[in-house]
Design an enzyme around this catalytic site. Structure first.
Site, PDB file in Angstrom:
ATOM      1  N   LEU A 122      51.309 -92.018   8.727  1.00  0.00           N
ATOM      2  CA  LEU A 122      51.768 -91.275   7.548  1.00  0.00           C
ATOM      3  C   LEU A 122      50.923 -90.042   7.201  1.00  0.00           C
ATOM      4  CD1 LEU A 122      53.729 -91.130   5.141  1.00  0.00           C
ATOM      5  CD2 LEU A 122      52.197 -92.643   3.896  1.00  0.00           C
ATOM      6  N   ALA A 129      41.676-103.256  20.860  1.00  0.00           N
ATOM      7  CA  ALA A 129      42.793-102.766  21.676  1.00  0.00           C
ATOM      8  C   ALA A 129      44.094-103.406  21.199  1.00  0.00           C
ATOM      9  CB  ALA A 129      42.562-103.101  23.148  1.00  0.00           C
ATOM     10  N   ASN A 174      45.186-100.206   5.294  1.00  0.00           N
ATOM     11  CA  ASN A 174      45.560 -99.004   6.059  1.00  0.00           C
ATOM     12  C   ASN A 174      44.401 -98.018   6.143  1.00  0.00           C
ATOM     13  OD1 ASN A 174      48.200-100.138   5.269  1.00  0.00           O
ATOM     14  ND2 ASN A 174      48.947 -98.283   6.252  1.00  0.00           N
ATOM     15  N   GLU A 194      48.634-102.327  20.400  1.00  0.00           N
ATOM     16  CA  GLU A 194      49.683-101.418  19.978  1.00  0.00           C
ATOM     17  C   GLU A 194      49.671-101.505  18.462  1.00  0.00           C
ATOM     18  OE1 GLU A 194      51.558 -99.337  21.623  1.00  0.00           O
ATOM     19  OE2 GLU A 194      50.784 -99.877  23.592  1.00  0.00           O
ATOM     20  N   THR A 204      44.492-107.115  10.654  1.00  0.00           N
ATOM     21  CA  THR A 204      45.067-106.254   9.615  1.00  0.00           C
ATOM     22  C   THR A 204      45.474-107.077   8.394  1.00  0.00           C
ATOM     23  OG1 THR A 204      47.106-105.044   9.124  1.00  0.00           O
ATOM     24  CG2 THR A 204      47.195-106.482  11.004  1.00  0.00           C
ATOM     25  N   ASP A 205      45.616-106.404   7.251  1.00  0.00           N
ATOM     26  CA  ASP A 205      46.121-107.111   6.057  1.00  0.00           C
ATOM     27  C   ASP A 205      47.618-107.398   6.198  1.00  0.00           C
ATOM     28  OD1 ASP A 205      47.062-104.509   5.784  1.00  0.00           O
ATOM     29  OD2 ASP A 205      46.362-104.233   3.727  1.00  0.00           O
ATOM     30  N   GLU A 206      48.270-106.766   7.199  1.00  0.00           N
ATOM     31  CA  GLU A 206      49.720-106.959   7.323  1.00  0.00           C
ATOM     32  C   GLU A 206      50.082-108.387   7.747  1.00  0.00           C
ATOM     33  OE1 GLU A 206      51.967-103.719   8.971  1.00  0.00           O
ATOM     34  OE2 GLU A 206      50.351-102.311   8.564  1.00  0.00           O
ATOM     35  N   TYR A 266      54.948-106.021  14.708  1.00  0.00           N
ATOM     36  CA  TYR A 266      53.518-105.679  14.809  1.00  0.00           C
ATOM     37  C   TYR A 266      52.681-106.738  14.078  1.00  0.00           C
ATOM     38  CZ  TYR A 266      49.088-103.574  13.335  1.00  0.00           C
ATOM     39  OH  TYR A 266      47.763-103.369  13.055  1.00  0.00           O
ATOM     40  N   ILE A 305      40.462 -96.080  15.328  1.00  0.00           N
ATOM     41  CA  ILE A 305      39.371 -96.815  14.672  1.00  0.00           C
ATOM     42  C   ILE A 305      38.244 -97.100  15.667  1.00  0.00           C
ATOM     43  CG2 ILE A 305      38.753 -98.940  13.438  1.00  0.00           C
ATOM     44  CD1 ILE A 305      41.694 -99.040  12.457  1.00  0.00           C
ATOM     45  N   GLY A 324      63.002-104.308   6.986  1.00  0.00           N
ATOM     46  CA  GLY A 324      61.966-105.281   6.582  1.00  0.00           C
ATOM     47  C   GLY A 324      60.717-104.637   6.010  1.00  0.00           C
ATOM     48  N   HIS A 325      60.855-103.476   5.377  1.00  0.00           N
ATOM     49  CA  HIS A 325      59.690-102.726   4.888  1.00  0.00           C
ATOM     50  C   HIS A 325      58.923-103.508   3.826  1.00  0.00           C
ATOM     51  CE1 HIS A 325      58.331 -98.302   4.055  1.00  0.00           C
ATOM     52  NE2 HIS A 325      57.355 -99.071   4.476  1.00  0.00           N
ATOM     53  N   LYS A 363      49.898-109.449  15.557  1.00  0.00           N
ATOM     54  CA  LYS A 363      48.490-109.511  15.131  1.00  0.00           C
ATOM     55  C   LYS A 363      48.173-110.895  14.566  1.00  0.00           C
ATOM     56  CE  LYS A 363      45.834-106.560  15.026  1.00  0.00           C
ATOM     57  NZ  LYS A 363      44.841-106.175  16.067  1.00  0.00           N
ATOM     58  N   THR A 395      46.325 -95.587  26.528  1.00  0.00           N
ATOM     59  CA  THR A 395      47.750 -95.402  26.234  1.00  0.00           C
ATOM     60  C   THR A 395      47.926 -94.049  25.541  1.00  0.00           C
ATOM     61  OG1 THR A 395      47.672 -96.317  23.999  1.00  0.00           O
ATOM     62  CG2 THR A 395      47.974 -97.892  25.825  1.00  0.00           C
TER      63      THR A 395
HETATM   64  P1  NAD Z   1      45.267 -96.962  17.999  1.00  0.00           P
HETATM   65  O1  NAD Z   1      46.698 -97.161  18.346  1.00  0.00           O
HETATM   66  O2  NAD Z   1      44.823 -95.632  17.491  1.00  0.00           O
HETATM   67  O3  NAD Z   1      44.348 -97.301  19.266  1.00  0.00           O
HETATM   68  C1  NAD Z   1      44.564 -98.405  20.077  1.00  0.00           C
HETATM   69  C2  NAD Z   1      43.713 -98.252  21.321  1.00  0.00           C
HETATM   70  O4  NAD Z   1      43.923 -99.416  22.144  1.00  0.00           O
HETATM   71  C3  NAD Z   1      44.091 -97.033  22.172  1.00  0.00           C
HETATM   72  O5  NAD Z   1      42.931 -96.349  22.584  1.00  0.00           O
HETATM   73  C4  NAD Z   1      44.823 -97.639  23.363  1.00  0.00           C
HETATM   74  O6  NAD Z   1      44.680 -96.881  24.554  1.00  0.00           O
HETATM   75  C5  NAD Z   1      44.156 -98.994  23.469  1.00  0.00           C
HETATM   76  N1  NAD Z   1      45.036 -99.964  24.119  1.00  0.00           N
HETATM   77  C6  NAD Z   1      46.340-100.229  23.827  1.00  0.00           C
HETATM   78  N2  NAD Z   1      46.831-101.153  24.656  1.00  0.00           N
HETATM   79  C7  NAD Z   1      45.817-101.498  25.501  1.00  0.00           C
HETATM   80  C8  NAD Z   1      45.690-102.417  26.569  1.00  0.00           C
HETATM   81  N3  NAD Z   1      46.742-103.168  26.954  1.00  0.00           N
HETATM   82  N4  NAD Z   1      44.508-102.529  27.199  1.00  0.00           N
HETATM   83  C9  NAD Z   1      43.443-101.764  26.811  1.00  0.00           C
HETATM   84  N5  NAD Z   1      43.509-100.866  25.829  1.00  0.00           N
HETATM   85  C10 NAD Z   1      44.676-100.741  25.156  1.00  0.00           C
HETATM   86  O7  NAD Z   1      44.940 -98.119  16.958  1.00  0.00           O
HETATM   87  P2  NAD Z   1      43.940 -98.100  15.713  1.00  0.00           P
HETATM   88  O8  NAD Z   1      44.647 -97.556  14.542  1.00  0.00           O
HETATM   89  O9  NAD Z   1      42.654 -97.519  16.134  1.00  0.00           O
HETATM   90  O10 NAD Z   1      43.760 -99.667  15.479  1.00  0.00           O
HETATM   91  C11 NAD Z   1      42.736-100.390  16.162  1.00  0.00           C
HETATM   92  C12 NAD Z   1      42.828-101.845  15.777  1.00  0.00           C
HETATM   93  O11 NAD Z   1      42.705-101.990  14.371  1.00  0.00           O
HETATM   94  C13 NAD Z   1      44.158-102.487  16.149  1.00  0.00           C
HETATM   95  O12 NAD Z   1      43.901-103.797  16.605  1.00  0.00           O
HETATM   96  C14 NAD Z   1      44.936-102.512  14.849  1.00  0.00           C
HETATM   97  O13 NAD Z   1      45.846-103.571  14.834  1.00  0.00           O
HETATM   98  C15 NAD Z   1      43.813-102.703  13.863  1.00  0.00           C
HETATM   99  N6  NAD Z   1      44.077-102.169  12.514  1.00  0.00           N
HETATM  100  C16 NAD Z   1      44.508-100.880  12.358  1.00  0.00           C
HETATM  101  C17 NAD Z   1      44.708-100.388  11.077  1.00  0.00           C
HETATM  102  C18 NAD Z   1      45.130 -98.957  10.856  1.00  0.00           C
HETATM  103  O14 NAD Z   1      45.407 -98.584   9.703  1.00  0.00           O
HETATM  104  N7  NAD Z   1      45.195 -98.115  11.868  1.00  0.00           N
HETATM  105  C19 NAD Z   1      44.493-101.204   9.963  1.00  0.00           C
HETATM  106  C20 NAD Z   1      44.057-102.515  10.170  1.00  0.00           C
HETATM  107  C21 NAD Z   1      43.851-102.995  11.445  1.00  0.00           C
END
Ligand code: NAD
Length: 356
Positions: A198, A81, A187, A83, A133-135, A158, A12, A292-293, A162, A35
């Site tokens: 997915l 940033a 998502n 996990e 996130t909505d989670e 997770y 994102i 826990g799905h 968050k 990462t």
């Molecule tokens: P992603 O896993 O693709 O990317 C995460 C990025 O954060 C990576 O580039 C990673 O290198 C970096 N990162 C991880 N740990 C780090 C640390 N300790 N220090 C610096 N950088 C670090 O995640 P995404 O899907 O792009 O999600 C981005 C954000 O949006 C997250 O906070 C996630 O919780 C939130 N989010 C994601 C979704 C989704 O569907 N993917 C939905 C809602 C919210």
């Protein structure tokens, strides 16, 4: 404005940076520790811009964050940033706690120290957007939608990490006056998503005639948002959201995992017919359910639509077509992931269940 973005090399974050560089005047400082989930290839074009700077740093390292803030003097922060993969958080929650909770705490402290030293009028402009996130709202039954007033009830490690981060962000606003906003999106899917999620994993396995595994009977419902629509929404929340408020972001595209996976298969049958594979739906296999799905997520985004004049441009149908087209046009990206998977755990990875 100059915006410090954490996690900008992720799925994102990179979409957000591509949007900011291509469609706005904002400058970007991308802080990412790189990462397994990061991919600087997604920023190849953006990184040519003089409005883009990358610094490799970990959000758990307050000193590095303070230094980046002092050197680059941003006008705001968008914190992504994290996990981000639920299955990994169940198998090994440690990094989720340190990055998502402690990392957010370290960033808040660095941001607070920086904000308190900012002079007017820059201090009036500064804001901190926490991308959530909505989670955090937990699971819905068959009816109802999450609103910004829904209670927090996170179920996975997770989601709990968050939710914890959101609570810290709120507390830094209420206690220290840090100007924050929080967004909760459903998502996401789109180009460059790491194929443990997915849609890309289904597509890659379907293209290679490999099993497509689904938890339980595939009846869990998710609400899907095209990543570029999310990126535009984040800019609206960052620029126009009210300090201290939360905004839901979703496209009202609820699909059961089974129907979604069937649609990916059907679209690939049409876009990339492979007589040797046949109808790809036959590759679907069911595996024991995830612990826990959550049954269903669904977002009411009325507040964001009305107050911030944002609308999604893509339906699931049009966004999925763009995503699959992008994958087919980028075979090197697919090959890199297949090679990575086979190197790490040949058969087991391909059959690994596909969390959203
Ligand atoms: P992603 O896993 O693709 O990317 C995460 C990025 O954060 C990576 O580039 C990673 O290198 C970096 N990162 C991880 N740990 C780090 C640390 N300790 N220090 C610096 N950088 C670090 O995640 P995404 O899907 O792009 O999600 C981005 C954000 O949006 C997250 O906070 C996630 O919780 C939130 N989010 C994601 C979704 C989704 O569907 N993917 C939905 C809602 C919210």
């Amino acid at each position: 404005m100059k915006i410090l973005i954490t996690g900008g090399a992720g799925f994102i974050g990179s979409a957000l940076i591509r949007h900011l560089i291509a469609e706005t005047e904002h400058a970007v400082v991308n802080i990412d520790s790189l990462t397994y989930a990061a991919n600087l290839g997604a920023l190849e074009d953006a990184s040519q811009s003089p409005r883009y700077i990358f610094e490799r740093a970990d959000v758990r390292d307050r000193h590095a964050l303070a230094n980046a803030l002092a050197v680059h003097q941003p006008d705001g922060i968008i914190h992504l940033a994290a996990e981000s993969h639920v299955d990994r958080s169940i198998a090994c929650p440690d990094e989720f706690i340190t990055t998502n909770i402690v990392g957010t705490f370290e960033l808040l402290e660095a941001a607070r120290a920086y904000y308190e030293r900012l002079e007017y009028p820059r201090r009036n402009v500064f804001r901190f957007l926490n991308v959530s996130t909505d989670e955090v709202y937990g699971s819905l039954r068959d009816q109802g939608l999450f609103t910004e007033n829904s209670a927090y009830a996170p179920n996975s490690p997770y989601a709990a990490s968050k939710a914890s981060a959101d609570h810290l962000v709120r507390a830094w606003h209420r206690t220290y006056g840090l100007p924050v906003v929080i967004s909760h999106s459903s998502n996401n899917y789109g180009p460059w998503q790491f194929p443990e999620k997915l849609i890309p994993r289904t597509a890659i396995n379907a293209l290679h005639g490999k099993p497509i595994t689904l938890y339980g009977r595939g009846n869990n419902v998710r609400d899907w948002l095209y990543v570029e629509d999310h990126a535009r929404a984040l800019v609206r929340v960052f620029e126009h959201g009210k300090t201290g408020e939360r905004y839901n972001i979703g496209a009202h595209e609820e699909w059961t995992n089974l129907n979604l996976v069937r649609r990916v298969c059907g679209m690939l049958d049409e876009l990339a017919p492979a007589p040797g594979i046949g109808a790809r739906e036959r590759l679907i296999e069911f595996v024991p359910d995830r612990k826990g799905h959550d049954h269903r997520y669904a977002i009411n985004a009325t507040k964001t639509q009305n107050e911030l004049a944002w609308r999604p441009n893509e339906t699931l149908e049009s966004g999925l077509r763009r995503t699959l087209r992008w994958m087919l046009d980028n075979p090197a990206w697919i090959d890199a992931h297949v090679a990575h998977d086979e190197q790490n755990a040949p058969a087991s990875n391909l059959r690994r269940p596909q969390g959203e």
